[in-house]
Write a protein that holds these residues in place. Sequence first.
Motif, PDB file in Angstrom:
ATOM      1  N   THR A 125       3.521 -15.690  70.738  1.00  0.00           N
ATOM      2  CA  THR A 125       3.957 -15.912  69.649  1.00  0.00           C
ATOM      3  C   THR A 125       3.179 -15.197  67.978  1.00  0.00           C
ATOM      4  O   THR A 125       3.671 -15.043  67.316  1.00  0.00           O
ATOM      5  CB  THR A 125       2.388 -17.075  68.953  1.00  0.00           C
ATOM      6  N   SER A 126       2.027 -13.944  68.231  1.00  0.00           N
ATOM      7  CA  SER A 126       1.951 -13.141  67.390  1.00  0.00           C
ATOM      8  C   SER A 126       2.709 -12.246  67.147  1.00  0.00           C
ATOM      9  O   SER A 126       2.502 -11.445  65.903  1.00  0.00           O
ATOM     10  CB  SER A 126       0.116 -12.659  68.025  1.00  0.00           C
ATOM     11  N   LEU A 127       3.496 -12.366  67.437  1.00  0.00           N
ATOM     12  CA  LEU A 127       4.206 -11.071  67.803  1.00  0.00           C
ATOM     13  C   LEU A 127       5.763 -11.897  66.740  1.00  0.00           C
ATOM     14  O   LEU A 127       6.451 -11.536  67.340  1.00  0.00           O
ATOM     15  CB  LEU A 127       5.019 -10.565  68.884  1.00  0.00           C
ATOM     16  N   LEU A 128       5.526 -12.672  67.009  1.00  0.00           N
ATOM     17  CA  LEU A 128       6.780 -13.457  66.575  1.00  0.00           C
ATOM     18  C   LEU A 128       7.032 -13.630  64.538  1.00  0.00           C
ATOM     19  O   LEU A 128       5.925 -14.189  63.922  1.00  0.00           O
ATOM     20  CB  LEU A 128       6.879 -15.327  67.130  1.00  0.00           C
ATOM     21  N   LYS A 129       7.820 -14.057  64.424  1.00  0.00           N
ATOM     22  CA  LYS A 129       8.407 -15.326  63.376  1.00  0.00           C
ATOM     23  C   LYS A 129       8.205 -16.021  63.376  1.00  0.00           C
ATOM     24  O   LYS A 129       9.605 -16.773  63.250  1.00  0.00           O
ATOM     25  CB  LYS A 129       9.107 -13.925  61.879  1.00  0.00           C
ATOM     26  N   ILE A 130       7.257 -17.233  62.484  1.00  0.00           N
ATOM     27  CA  ILE A 130       7.263 -18.964  63.085  1.00  0.00           C
ATOM     28  C   ILE A 130       7.689 -19.231  61.261  1.00  0.00           C
ATOM     29  O   ILE A 130       6.413 -19.593  60.387  1.00  0.00           O
ATOM     30  CB  ILE A 130       6.737 -19.786  63.724  1.00  0.00           C
ATOM     31  N   SER A 131       8.223 -20.304  61.078  1.00  0.00           N
ATOM     32  CA  SER A 131       8.638 -21.241  60.233  1.00  0.00           C
ATOM     33  C   SER A 131       7.333 -22.016  59.649  1.00  0.00           C
ATOM     34  O   SER A 131       6.360 -22.290  61.262  1.00  0.00           O
ATOM     35  CB  SER A 131      10.189 -21.515  59.656  1.00  0.00           C
ATOM     36  N   SER A 132       7.040 -22.817  59.215  1.00  0.00           N
ATOM     37  CA  SER A 132       6.404 -23.254  58.803  1.00  0.00           C
ATOM     38  C   SER A 132       6.325 -24.932  59.285  1.00  0.00           C
ATOM     39  O   SER A 132       5.689 -25.614  60.029  1.00  0.00           O
ATOM     40  CB  SER A 132       6.019 -24.128  57.179  1.00  0.00           C
ATOM     41  N   SER A 133       7.815 -25.039  59.925  1.00  0.00           N
ATOM     42  CA  SER A 133       8.316 -26.143  60.430  1.00  0.00           C
ATOM     43  C   SER A 133       8.208 -25.829  62.069  1.00  0.00           C
ATOM     44  O   SER A 133       8.010 -26.673  63.526  1.00  0.00           O
ATOM     45  CB  SER A 133       9.500 -26.771  60.368  1.00  0.00           C
ATOM     46  N   GLY A 134       7.974 -24.440  62.803  1.00  0.00           N
ATOM     47  CA  GLY A 134       7.809 -24.281  64.658  1.00  0.00           C
ATOM     48  C   GLY A 134       8.869 -23.732  64.403  1.00  0.00           C
ATOM     49  O   GLY A 134       8.932 -23.416  65.481  1.00  0.00           O
ATOM     50  N   LEU A 135      10.065 -23.387  64.154  1.00  0.00           N
ATOM     51  CA  LEU A 135      11.070 -22.914  64.697  1.00  0.00           C
ATOM     52  C   LEU A 135      10.542 -21.039  64.507  1.00  0.00           C
ATOM     53  O   LEU A 135      10.322 -20.336  62.998  1.00  0.00           O
ATOM     54  CB  LEU A 135      12.438 -22.804  63.104  1.00  0.00           C
ATOM     55  N   GLN A 193       3.837  -6.169  62.754  1.00  0.00           N
ATOM     56  CA  GLN A 193       3.829  -6.367  61.527  1.00  0.00           C
ATOM     57  C   GLN A 193       2.620  -7.529  60.781  1.00  0.00           C
ATOM     58  O   GLN A 193       2.115  -7.836  60.224  1.00  0.00           O
ATOM     59  CB  GLN A 193       4.717  -7.193  61.263  1.00  0.00           C
ATOM     60  N   ASN A 194       2.868  -8.616  62.221  1.00  0.00           N
ATOM     61  CA  ASN A 194       1.628  -9.723  61.874  1.00  0.00           C
ATOM     62  C   ASN A 194      -0.013  -9.160  61.698  1.00  0.00           C
ATOM     63  O   ASN A 194      -0.782  -9.694  60.984  1.00  0.00           O
ATOM     64  CB  ASN A 194       1.859 -11.191  63.042  1.00  0.00           C
ATOM     65  N   TYR A 195      -0.014  -8.563  62.457  1.00  0.00           N
ATOM     66  CA  TYR A 195      -1.233  -7.934  63.025  1.00  0.00           C
ATOM     67  C   TYR A 195      -1.419  -7.098  61.231  1.00  0.00           C
ATOM     68  O   TYR A 195      -2.304  -6.921  61.217  1.00  0.00           O
ATOM     69  CB  TYR A 195      -1.391  -6.943  64.328  1.00  0.00           C
ATOM     70  N   THR A 196      -0.519  -6.283  60.954  1.00  0.00           N
ATOM     71  CA  THR A 196       0.006  -4.957  59.559  1.00  0.00           C
ATOM     72  C   THR A 196      -0.979  -6.150  58.297  1.00  0.00           C
ATOM     73  O   THR A 196      -1.371  -5.834  57.792  1.00  0.00           O
ATOM     74  CB  THR A 196       0.418  -4.622  59.350  1.00  0.00           C
ATOM     75  N   ASP A 197      -0.126  -7.405  58.644  1.00  0.00           N
ATOM     76  CA  ASP A 197      -0.586  -8.241  57.287  1.00  0.00           C
ATOM     77  C   ASP A 197      -2.098  -8.636  57.899  1.00  0.00           C
ATOM     78  O   ASP A 197      -2.635  -8.467  56.446  1.00  0.00           O
ATOM     79  CB  ASP A 197       0.195  -9.198  57.213  1.00  0.00           C
ATOM     80  N   LEU A 198      -2.746  -8.898  58.836  1.00  0.00           N
ATOM     81  CA  LEU A 198      -3.641  -9.632  59.005  1.00  0.00           C
ATOM     82  C   LEU A 198      -4.540  -8.422  58.652  1.00  0.00           C
ATOM     83  O   LEU A 198      -5.702  -8.327  57.616  1.00  0.00           O
ATOM     84  CB  LEU A 198      -4.407 -10.067  60.643  1.00  0.00           C
ATOM     85  N   PHE A 199      -4.835  -7.228  59.334  1.00  0.00           N
ATOM     86  CA  PHE A 199      -5.700  -6.085  58.794  1.00  0.00           C
ATOM     87  C   PHE A 199      -5.862  -5.467  57.408  1.00  0.00           C
ATOM     88  O   PHE A 199      -6.675  -4.900  56.360  1.00  0.00           O
ATOM     89  CB  PHE A 199      -5.914  -5.196  59.633  1.00  0.00           C
ATOM     90  N   SER A 200      -5.207  -6.486  56.394  1.00  0.00           N
ATOM     91  CA  SER A 200      -4.496  -5.838  55.000  1.00  0.00           C
ATOM     92  C   SER A 200      -5.097  -6.943  54.481  1.00  0.00           C
ATOM     93  O   SER A 200      -5.045  -7.170  52.880  1.00  0.00           O
ATOM     94  CB  SER A 200      -2.825  -5.877  54.915  1.00  0.00           C
ATOM     95  N   SER A 209      -1.401 -15.739  61.890  1.00  0.00           N
ATOM     96  CA  SER A 209      -2.502 -17.029  62.446  1.00  0.00           C
ATOM     97  C   SER A 209      -2.718 -16.939  63.899  1.00  0.00           C
ATOM     98  O   SER A 209      -3.804 -17.027  64.235  1.00  0.00           O
ATOM     99  CB  SER A 209      -2.003 -18.767  62.302  1.00  0.00           C
ATOM    100  N   ALA A 210      -1.756 -16.260  64.707  1.00  0.00           N
ATOM    101  CA  ALA A 210      -1.872 -16.090  66.416  1.00  0.00           C
ATOM    102  C   ALA A 210      -2.789 -14.584  66.599  1.00  0.00           C
ATOM    103  O   ALA A 210      -2.956 -14.793  67.157  1.00  0.00           O
ATOM    104  CB  ALA A 210      -0.336 -16.660  66.372  1.00  0.00           C
ATOM    105  N   VAL A 268      -5.361 -13.673  68.265  1.00  0.00           N
ATOM    106  CA  VAL A 268      -5.977 -12.381  69.803  1.00  0.00           C
ATOM    107  C   VAL A 268      -6.675 -11.774  69.244  1.00  0.00           C
ATOM    108  O   VAL A 268      -7.696 -11.271  70.221  1.00  0.00           O
ATOM    109  CB  VAL A 268      -4.593 -12.200  69.537  1.00  0.00           C
ATOM    110  N   VAL A 269      -6.576 -11.848  68.636  1.00  0.00           N
ATOM    111  CA  VAL A 269      -9.085 -10.591  67.182  1.00  0.00           C
ATOM    112  C   VAL A 269      -9.701 -11.236  67.933  1.00  0.00           C
ATOM    113  O   VAL A 269     -10.841 -10.592  68.267  1.00  0.00           O
ATOM    114  CB  VAL A 269      -8.288 -10.223  66.314  1.00  0.00           C
ATOM    115  N   ASN A 270      -9.870 -12.854  67.913  1.00  0.00           N
ATOM    116  CA  ASN A 270     -10.787 -13.424  67.864  1.00  0.00           C
ATOM    117  C   ASN A 270     -10.915 -13.705  68.998  1.00  0.00           C
ATOM    118  O   ASN A 270     -12.515 -13.492  69.842  1.00  0.00           O
ATOM    119  CB  ASN A 270     -10.770 -15.028  67.546  1.00  0.00           C
ATOM    120  N   PHE A 271     -10.067 -13.979  69.907  1.00  0.00           N
ATOM    121  CA  PHE A 271     -10.112 -14.229  71.722  1.00  0.00           C
ATOM    122  C   PHE A 271     -10.963 -12.671  72.437  1.00  0.00           C
ATOM    123  O   PHE A 271     -11.759 -12.650  72.868  1.00  0.00           O
ATOM    124  CB  PHE A 271      -8.527 -14.292  72.473  1.00  0.00           C
TER     125      PHE A 271
END
Length: 310
Positions: free
Chosen positions: A52-62, A70-77, A281-282, A286-289
């Motif tokens: 999930t941390s490697l995907l783009k997911i909509s607020s409705s779960g799609l 990119q999710n990790y890049t956004d997180l660390f920024s 968030s995913a 992963v970072v939390n884990f």
Amino acid sequence: MRSRGTGVATPVPRAGAARRIRSALAPLLWIGPAIVLIAVVVLWPVVEMVRTSLLKISSSGLTLGSRGAQNYTDLFSEGDLVDVMLRTLVWVVGVVVATMVLSLGLAQLLNARFPGRRVVRWAVIVPWAASVLMTSLIWKWMLDNYFGVVNEVLVDLGVIDKPVNWLAHPTQAMLWMMWVAVFVSLPFASFVILAGLQTVPGEVYEAARVDGAGTFRTYFQITLPLLRPALLIASIINVINVFNSFPIIWAMTQGGPGHATDTTTTFMYKIAFFDQNVGESAAMAVVNFALILVLVLLYLRASRWREEVS
């Protein structure tokens, strides 16, 4: 053995090899269900979390496609991430150290013989048996600056001049939340250490008394080393529980004001449900884990080092 008329040797099945294979596979009948349970409850969610941390997911779960890293890049920024992680480290170390120190004393008390010991043991279990959310809400009401009993008692004792809104100040709020975390963690750690104390043979203490060892020497050279397995179990489980503690922080401050009392768990929740960014968030999950694994491994290494030194 040669087959008739061909002169070609044909292998003969060996019953011994079949028996060895059956004996090797026999334990799977017993541990198979446990392996399946671990795979479904532990390994599969971890794999899904990483995916999930490697995907783009909509607020409705799609799922809208892959985002790579990119999710990790956004997180660390995120501007608040460093503060949140440092606060999480202080939160975990402070709560676990305070819990273990107090649990050692409480376990010694519960191990002593005195009238009403069974009732006291039952009373100690209450904070652990009760809902963590309800315990947190009760403490939040007790800390209310208008009607809270904490302010009333402190004003009556002359400790403070006027009621204080404890949860409005980040430092004070963190200290009170850490106290609540210690309060709900004490019973489990105390009973694990109590179980360890009850496995220490009485002959060991008798031999120490014969050798002239005093109370402190006996405790630090005999009791604590023999309690190492119990302390290890209690500490590791407390690290995991405190690191992932969500109800206490969310019920008392919701990580506010802003992100001033957030830990990685509440920060992750806000990214998912306030910012509607499930992928990021995913990534935080992963970072939390990974952080939990690092803390546990460091603690195990330190414990093994102390054992080698001693």
